[in-house]
Write a protein that holds these residues in place. Structure first.
Motif, PDB file in Angstrom:
ATOM      1  N   THR A   1      10.299  -3.481   1.715  1.00 50.64           N
ATOM      2  CA  THR A   1      11.934  -3.108   2.104  1.00 50.64           C
ATOM      3  C   THR A   1      11.924  -1.770   2.673  1.00 50.64           C
ATOM      4  O   THR A   1      10.962  -0.875   2.627  1.00 50.64           O
ATOM      5  N   GLU A   2      12.918  -1.285   3.424  1.00 52.95           N
ATOM      6  CA  GLU A   2      12.905  -0.163   4.101  1.00 52.95           C
ATOM      7  C   GLU A   2      12.860   1.171   3.184  1.00 52.95           C
ATOM      8  O   GLU A   2      12.299   2.036   3.655  1.00 52.95           O
ATOM      9  N   ASP A   3      13.294   1.007   2.057  1.00 55.96           N
ATOM     10  CA  ASP A   3      13.139   2.050   1.031  1.00 55.96           C
ATOM     11  C   ASP A   3      12.054   1.930   0.284  1.00 55.96           C
ATOM     12  O   ASP A   3      11.629   2.605  -0.614  1.00 55.96           O
ATOM     13  N   GLN A   4      11.116   0.995   0.496  1.00 56.68           N
ATOM     14  CA  GLN A   4       9.896   0.596  -0.239  1.00 56.68           C
ATOM     15  C   GLN A   4       9.943   0.676  -1.606  1.00 56.68           C
ATOM     16  O   GLN A   4       9.258   0.710  -2.677  1.00 56.68           O
ATOM     17  N   SER A   5      11.144  -0.095  -2.060  1.00 54.34           N
ATOM     18  CA  SER A   5      11.616  -0.506  -3.575  1.00 54.34           C
ATOM     19  C   SER A   5      10.833  -1.824  -3.977  1.00 54.34           C
ATOM     20  O   SER A   5      10.744  -2.005  -5.185  1.00 54.34           O
ATOM     21  N   ALA A   6      10.641  -2.415  -2.887  1.00 57.60           N
ATOM     22  CA  ALA A   6       9.972  -3.741  -3.128  1.00 57.60           C
ATOM     23  C   ALA A   6       8.997  -4.199  -2.069  1.00 57.60           C
ATOM     24  O   ALA A   6       9.112  -4.058  -1.192  1.00 57.60           O
ATOM     25  N   SER A   7       7.749  -4.870  -2.160  1.00 53.16           N
ATOM     26  CA  SER A   7       6.817  -5.231  -1.361  1.00 53.16           C
ATOM     27  C   SER A   7       6.348  -6.605  -1.751  1.00 53.16           C
ATOM     28  O   SER A   7       6.311  -6.965  -2.987  1.00 53.16           O
ATOM     29  N   ILE A   8       5.900  -7.636  -0.879  1.00 46.59           N
ATOM     30  CA  ILE A   8       5.245  -8.550  -1.083  1.00 46.59           C
ATOM     31  C   ILE A   8       4.265  -8.962   0.055  1.00 46.59           C
ATOM     32  O   ILE A   8       4.646  -8.199   1.090  1.00 46.59           O
ATOM     33  N   ALA A   9       3.086  -9.855  -0.046  1.00 46.16           N
ATOM     34  CA  ALA A   9       2.442 -10.140   0.840  1.00 46.16           C
ATOM     35  C   ALA A   9       2.074 -11.579   1.035  1.00 46.16           C
ATOM     36  O   ALA A   9       2.266 -12.449  -0.151  1.00 46.16           O
ATOM     37  N   PHE A  10       1.722 -11.911   2.341  1.00 42.78           N
ATOM     38  CA  PHE A  10       1.541 -13.536   2.251  1.00 42.78           C
ATOM     39  C   PHE A  10       0.098 -13.661   2.925  1.00 42.78           C
ATOM     40  O   PHE A  10      -0.041 -12.827   4.013  1.00 42.78           O
ATOM     41  N   MET A  11      -0.975 -14.341   2.622  1.00 46.24           N
ATOM     42  CA  MET A  11      -2.271 -14.125   3.112  1.00 46.24           C
ATOM     43  C   MET A  11      -2.732 -15.756   3.302  1.00 46.24           C
ATOM     44  O   MET A  11      -2.181 -16.458   2.383  1.00 46.24           O
ATOM     45  N   THR A  12      -3.215 -16.112   4.573  1.00 50.47           N
ATOM     46  CA  THR A  12      -3.757 -17.324   4.740  1.00 50.47           C
ATOM     47  C   THR A  12      -5.082 -17.606   3.929  1.00 50.47           C
ATOM     48  O   THR A  12      -5.747 -16.611   3.315  1.00 50.47           O
ATOM     49  N   PRO A  13      -5.428 -18.840   3.406  1.00 48.57           N
ATOM     50  CA  PRO A  13      -6.216 -19.016   2.526  1.00 48.57           C
ATOM     51  C   PRO A  13      -7.721 -19.244   3.135  1.00 48.57           C
ATOM     52  O   PRO A  13      -8.694 -19.205   2.256  1.00 48.57           O
ATOM     53  N   ASP A  14      -7.974 -18.999   4.241  1.00 53.20           N
ATOM     54  CA  ASP A  14      -9.436 -19.055   4.775  1.00 53.20           C
ATOM     55  C   ASP A  14      -9.799 -17.595   5.526  1.00 53.20           C
ATOM     56  O   ASP A  14     -10.861 -17.506   6.090  1.00 53.20           O
ATOM     57  N   HIS A  15      -9.477 -16.726   4.906  1.00 51.02           N
ATOM     58  CA  HIS A  15      -9.890 -15.361   5.430  1.00 51.02           C
ATOM     59  C   HIS A  15     -11.138 -14.961   4.457  1.00 51.02           C
ATOM     60  O   HIS A  15     -10.850 -14.898   3.222  1.00 51.02           O
ATOM     61  N   PRO A  16     -12.188 -14.344   5.064  1.00 49.29           N
ATOM     62  CA  PRO A  16     -13.455 -14.071   4.195  1.00 49.29           C
ATOM     63  C   PRO A  16     -13.006 -12.830   3.335  1.00 49.29           C
ATOM     64  O   PRO A  16     -13.833 -12.287   2.346  1.00 49.29           O
ATOM     65  N   SER A  17     -12.254 -11.942   3.671  1.00 51.07           N
ATOM     66  CA  SER A  17     -11.611 -10.598   2.672  1.00 51.07           C
ATOM     67  C   SER A  17     -11.149 -11.056   1.439  1.00 51.07           C
ATOM     68  O   SER A  17     -10.653 -10.416   0.539  1.00 51.07           O
ATOM     69  N   ALA A  18     -10.582 -12.425   1.464  1.00 55.99           N
ATOM     70  CA  ALA A  18      -9.937 -12.764   0.256  1.00 55.99           C
ATOM     71  C   ALA A  18     -10.456 -12.601  -1.158  1.00 55.99           C
ATOM     72  O   ALA A  18     -11.446 -12.944  -1.181  1.00 55.99           O
ATOM     73  N   PRO A  19      -9.811 -11.963  -2.133  1.00 51.71           N
ATOM     74  CA  PRO A  19     -10.291 -11.700  -3.277  1.00 51.71           C
ATOM     75  C   PRO A  19     -10.847 -13.046  -4.225  1.00 51.71           C
ATOM     76  O   PRO A  19     -10.239 -13.805  -3.898  1.00 51.71           O
ATOM     77  N   PRO A  20     -11.640 -13.210  -4.990  1.00 51.07           N
ATOM     78  CA  PRO A  20     -12.193 -14.124  -5.567  1.00 51.07           C
ATOM     79  C   PRO A  20     -10.939 -14.476  -6.452  1.00 51.07           C
ATOM     80  O   PRO A  20     -10.313 -13.734  -7.162  1.00 51.07           O
ATOM     81  N   GLY A  21     -10.695 -15.889  -6.362  1.00 50.29           N
ATOM     82  CA  GLY A  21      -9.708 -16.548  -7.465  1.00 50.29           C
ATOM     83  C   GLY A  21      -8.504 -17.161  -6.972  1.00 50.29           C
ATOM     84  O   GLY A  21      -8.068 -18.277  -7.142  1.00 50.29           O
TER      85      GLY A  21
END
Length: 140
Positions: A42-62
């Motif tokens: 959000t503009e005031d940085q009160s909430a954040s979220i991320a969306f990641m594709t399932p095929d990237h090598p930097s994805a954390p395990p699990g």
């Protein structure tokens, strides 16, 4: 321990659709966007979220791709009715109508393109005695 940020990462093949949805309907802004991840805040940085594709090598395990079950993203606001009216004006189909709940919330809800349930809530006064039977150590 001091955190500099905290946010869920939703693993989904619909990263772009989710990014666009959260920007259009919820007013989030893009803080970082690449071919494999979108981090929104959000503009005031009160909430954040991320969306990641399932095929990237930097994805954390699990984290497997999100199935749309078992998670609710709660966004608490000061005026749920005003937010309801603003979001409805964007054309979004609201799946759970604006409701005054006996347990002390005014809320409404809907799914994003990943299947994540989004619950917009305003804290209100609970009906007298509602929580009595749920308190630890209370008489049943």
């Amino acid at each position: 321990m001091r955190f500099t940020d905290r946010y869920p990462i939703i693993v989904t093949t619909r990263k772009e659709a989710c990014r666009d949805f959260w920007i259009k309907h919820l007013g989030f802004v893009s803080g970082f966007d690449s071919t494999w991840i979108s981090w929104l805040t959000t503009e005031d940085q009160s909430a954040s979220i991320a969306f990641m594709t399932p095929d990237h090598p930097s994805a954390p395990p699990g984290p497997e791709s999100f199935s749309g079950k078992g998670m609710c993203f709660e966004l608490q606001v000061d005026d749920a009715k005003a937010v309801f009216e603003n979001i409805s004006a964007t054309g979004l189909e609201i799946e759970y109508p604006l409701t005054d709940e006996p347990f002390g919330q005014r809320r409404f809800g809907f799914h994003d393109p990943s299947g994540l349930w989004i619950d917009i809530v305003e804290q209100t006064e609970a009906e007298a005695g509602f929580w009595d039977k749920y308190l630890i150590g209370s008489q049943s």
